[in-house]
Design a protein around this motif. Structure first.
Motif, short mmCIF file in Angstrom:
data_model
loop_
_atom_site.label_atom_id
_atom_site.label_comp_id
_atom_site.label_asym_id
_atom_site.label_seq_id
_atom_site.Cartn_x
_atom_site.Cartn_y
_atom_site.Cartn_z
N ALA A 48 0.85 -1.19 0.00
CA ALA A 48 0.00 0.00 0.00
C ALA A 48 0.88 1.24 0.00
CB ALA A 48 -0.91 0.01 1.22
N PRO A 49 0.34 2.37 -0.46
CA PRO A 49 1.11 3.62 -0.44
C PRO A 49 1.20 4.26 0.94
CG PRO A 49 -1.06 4.00 -1.37
CD PRO A 49 -0.94 2.52 -1.16
N ALA A 50 0.40 3.74 1.90
CA ALA A 50 0.39 4.30 3.25
C ALA A 50 -0.35 3.33 4.16
CB ALA A 50 -0.29 5.66 3.27
N ASP A 51 -0.39 3.62 5.46
CA ASP A 51 -1.22 2.82 6.37
C ASP A 51 -2.65 2.80 5.85
OD1 ASP A 51 1.09 2.92 7.84
OD2 ASP A 51 0.26 4.06 9.51
N SER A 52 -3.32 1.65 5.98
CA SER A 52 -4.69 1.57 5.48
C SER A 52 -5.69 2.05 6.53
CB SER A 52 -5.02 0.13 5.08
OG SER A 52 -5.16 -0.69 6.22
N GLU A 53 -6.82 2.53 6.05
CA GLU A 53 -7.90 2.98 6.94
C GLU A 53 -8.60 1.76 7.52
OE1 GLU A 53 -9.74 6.19 7.14
OE2 GLU A 53 -8.23 7.37 6.09
N ASP A 54 -8.87 1.79 8.82
CA ASP A 54 -9.63 0.70 9.43
C ASP A 54 -11.06 0.71 8.92
OD1 ASP A 54 -7.53 -0.26 10.92
OD2 ASP A 54 -8.11 0.75 12.78
N ARG A 84 0.14 -2.02 9.61
CA ARG A 84 -1.14 -1.31 9.70
C ARG A 84 -1.92 -1.40 8.40
NH1 ARG A 84 0.59 3.95 13.42
NH2 ARG A 84 1.27 2.72 15.22
N LEU A 85 -2.06 -2.64 7.95
CA LEU A 85 -2.85 -2.92 6.75
C LEU A 85 -4.05 -3.79 7.09
CD1 LEU A 85 0.04 -3.54 4.17
CD2 LEU A 85 -1.24 -1.43 4.60
N ILE A 86 -4.49 -3.72 8.35
CA ILE A 86 -5.64 -4.53 8.79
C ILE A 86 -6.88 -4.18 7.99
CG2 ILE A 86 -7.13 -5.07 10.76
CD1 ILE A 86 -4.75 -4.36 12.58
N GLY A 87 -7.08 -2.90 7.73
CA GLY A 87 -8.27 -2.48 6.98
C GLY A 87 -8.33 -3.09 5.59
N ASP A 88 -7.17 -3.19 4.93
CA ASP A 88 -7.14 -3.80 3.59
C ASP A 88 -7.54 -5.27 3.65
OD1 ASP A 88 -6.41 -1.40 2.50
OD2 ASP A 88 -4.29 -1.90 2.25
N VAL A 89 -7.05 -5.99 4.67
CA VAL A 89 -7.44 -7.39 4.82
C VAL A 89 -8.94 -7.50 5.10
CG1 VAL A 89 -7.17 -9.46 6.23
CG2 VAL A 89 -5.16 -8.14 5.58
N ALA A 90 -9.45 -6.63 5.96
CA ALA A 90 -10.88 -6.65 6.29
C ALA A 90 -11.73 -6.45 5.05
CB ALA A 90 -11.18 -5.58 7.33
N ARG A 91 -11.37 -5.50 4.22
CA ARG A 91 -12.15 -5.26 3.00
C ARG A 91 -12.05 -6.44 2.04
NH1 ARG A 91 -10.97 0.06 4.62
NH2 ARG A 91 -8.76 -0.15 4.15
N SER A 124 -13.71 -4.49 17.66
CA SER A 124 -13.76 -3.41 18.64
C SER A 124 -12.77 -2.34 18.20
CB SER A 124 -13.40 -3.92 20.04
OG SER A 124 -13.66 -2.94 21.03
N PRO A 125 -12.99 -1.07 18.54
CA PRO A 125 -12.05 -0.03 18.14
C PRO A 125 -10.64 -0.29 18.68
CG PRO A 125 -14.10 0.93 18.96
CD PRO A 125 -14.16 -0.53 19.28
N GLY A 126 -9.65 -0.21 17.80
CA GLY A 126 -8.27 -0.34 18.22
C GLY A 126 -7.82 -1.74 18.55
N ILE A 127 -8.66 -2.76 18.34
CA ILE A 127 -8.32 -4.15 18.64
C ILE A 127 -8.14 -4.90 17.32
CG2 ILE A 127 -9.03 -6.30 19.75
CD1 ILE A 127 -8.42 -4.11 21.73
N ALA A 128 -7.01 -5.60 17.15
CA ALA A 128 -6.67 -6.22 15.87
C ALA A 128 -7.34 -7.58 15.69
CB ALA A 128 -5.15 -6.35 15.74
N TYR A 129 -8.66 -7.61 15.87
CA TYR A 129 -9.46 -8.79 15.52
C TYR A 129 -10.54 -8.34 14.56
CZ TYR A 129 -7.48 -11.72 19.26
OH TYR A 129 -6.63 -12.44 20.06
N LEU A 130 -10.83 -9.19 13.58
CA LEU A 130 -11.88 -8.93 12.61
C LEU A 130 -12.98 -9.96 12.78
CD1 LEU A 130 -9.59 -8.34 9.49
CD2 LEU A 130 -10.61 -6.61 10.98
N THR A 131 -14.17 -9.61 12.35
CA THR A 131 -15.29 -10.54 12.46
C THR A 131 -16.14 -10.48 11.19
OG1 THR A 131 -17.18 -11.22 13.82
CG2 THR A 131 -16.78 -8.85 13.63
N GLY A 132 -16.70 -11.60 10.81
CA GLY A 132 -17.51 -11.66 9.60
C GLY A 132 -18.49 -12.82 9.65
N ASP A 133 -19.37 -12.87 8.64
CA ASP A 133 -20.41 -13.90 8.60
C ASP A 133 -20.03 -15.07 7.70
OD1 ASP A 133 -22.18 -12.39 10.23
OD2 ASP A 133 -22.64 -11.13 8.49
#
Length: 398
Positions: free
Chosen positions: A263-269, A290-297, A305-314
């Motif tokens: 990425a060109p910079a840290d990703s947005e959560d 800090r590419l957690i947002g890219d993985v989530a998308r 939760s805010p600031g916690i490096a866990y993701l959740t999905g269906d």
């Protein structure tokens, strides 16, 4: 390893003895091996040095594979050495950039220099410690395009090279029982010198994965690397060694191959959402970059939760950038409740994970007094800001 031990070890008899002992029962009967070698007339210092090398060679297989059986090591040198798989990627950067004469400044036992020489780069490996430089000379002897200098990095005229690779010493001096230096200003060579060279020459720098991100220069590519789930380094790449448009990278190496997010910079959560059926734990390299947002998308997940490096999905989505868990049930973060529920489910083997909860996993596991026959994972964390425990089943990777 002391200099006198190394001198004795680097004799034809010493090197032959390492190979002989390496194929014997030194592990199963070390006392008998020592007695036999002493009875053959070998000095105590040589016997000790040989047995240490046999042990280190076996330990080094994880980093150097079949090459380990023909190398020499120090305790500290092996601990700090770059895995050959990662070193090959470092060397590939220089080769792809068209750089042919590289100085490896702070070469240690020579792992990175070996990879460079294997790609036919002309590499000069430099180390300030005499014993370490001698060990590197032995390890690099099979490579005609490599040479070694015993010198401080600060004293090397870098104008004779078209590329520089720095591995600043981040531990106290010595060959065993060293301690980590926590202040970057104590590194050797200093980061001021390293970043100064990067202003005029192509430079690569190996740093610890926990390096203070606020100290990373803006004009470089920062790449965090994990191997089999363990984050092993942060690499900073300057000039033609950095890729165009890439400032953040997470490189994940596992049994299935090589995987990378850039990425060109840290990703947005992404936004926080209610817990779904699946929980995802991003790889450590992804978190550090800090590419957690890219993985989530990519997997259609939200933040737990805010600031916690866990993701959740269906949905269950396979990705090399995160471990996946099926959520069985959610409980309040209360030890008595959890102990009762684990016993009810016959759980005897428990993997404990935690983020955002001030709990020692080993102490927690002991307090659960597990006696069952089944296994599970429990995640002690926050769900939308509130403490909770998620009982999960780890989903194996394909």
């Amino acid at each position: 390893m002391e200099r006198a031990e190394l001198v004795e070890l680097l004799t034809p008899d010493g090197l032959t003895l390492i190979d002989q002992v390496g194929g014997s029962d030194a592990d199963t009967d070390p006392v008998g091996t020592v007695s036999r070698l002493r009875a053959e007339g070998h000095s105590p210092a040589l016997v000790s040095a040989v047995l240490t090398q046999v042990r280190l060679r076996r330990k080094a297989v994880g980093k150097f594979g079949e090459f380990a059986s023909r190398m020499l090591f120090t305790e500290a040198g092996l601990e700090q050495a770059t895995r050959l798989r990662v070193a090959a990627l470092h060397a590939g950067r220089f080769s792809s950039a068209g750089l042919t004469r590289v100085a490896d400044l702070g070469c240690g036992i020579g792992g990175d220099a070996m990879a460079m020489a294997a790609m036919d780069l002309e590499v000069t490996a430099v180390d300030a410690d005499e014993v370490t430089a001698t060990v590197a000379s032995y390890n690099l002897a099979p490579f005609p395009t490599a040479d070694v200098r015993h010198s401080n990095a600060e004293d090397i005229d870098t104008s004779e090279f078209d590329g520089l690779y720095f591995d600043p010493a981040r531990r106290t001096a010595g060959h065993s029982n060293t301690t980590r230096l926590t202040r970057p200003e104590d590194y050797s060579p200093s980061l001021d010198l390293v970043f100064g060279r990067a202003a005029t020459q192509p430079v690569g720098v190996k740093l610890g994965p926990g390096f203070d991100r606020s100290l990373i220069p803006e004009n470089c590519e920062a790449q965090w690397v994990s191997v089999d789930g363990q984050v092993v380094e942060l690499g900073l790449w300057f000039g033609p060694l950095a890729r165009v448009g890439v400032r953040r990278s997470a490189l994940v190496l596992d049994g299935a191959g090589t995987h990378e997010l850039t990425a060109p910079a840290d990703s947005e959560d992404v936004a926080v959402r209610e817990p779904g059926e699946f929980l995802y734990e991003p790889d450590g390299a992804v978190i550090r970059a800090r590419l957690i947002g890219d993985v989530a998308r990519e997997i259609g997940a939200g933040m737990l939760s805010p600031g916690i490096a866990y993701l959740t999905g269906d949905a269950e989505v396979a990705t090399p950038f995160a471990a996946a868990f099926r959520v069985i049930e959610r409980f309040p973060l209360d030890e008595r409740t959890l102990k009762r529920e684990l016993a009810k489910r016959d759980i005897g083997t428990l993997e404990v994970k935690k983020r955002g909860a001030d709990i020692d996993p080993a102490v927690f596991r002991k307090r659960m007094a597990l006696r069952g026959s089944k296994s599970a994972t429990i995640v002690l964390t926050r769900v939308n800001g509130k403490h909770a425990a998620l009982l999960c089943e780890r989903i194996p990777r394909n």
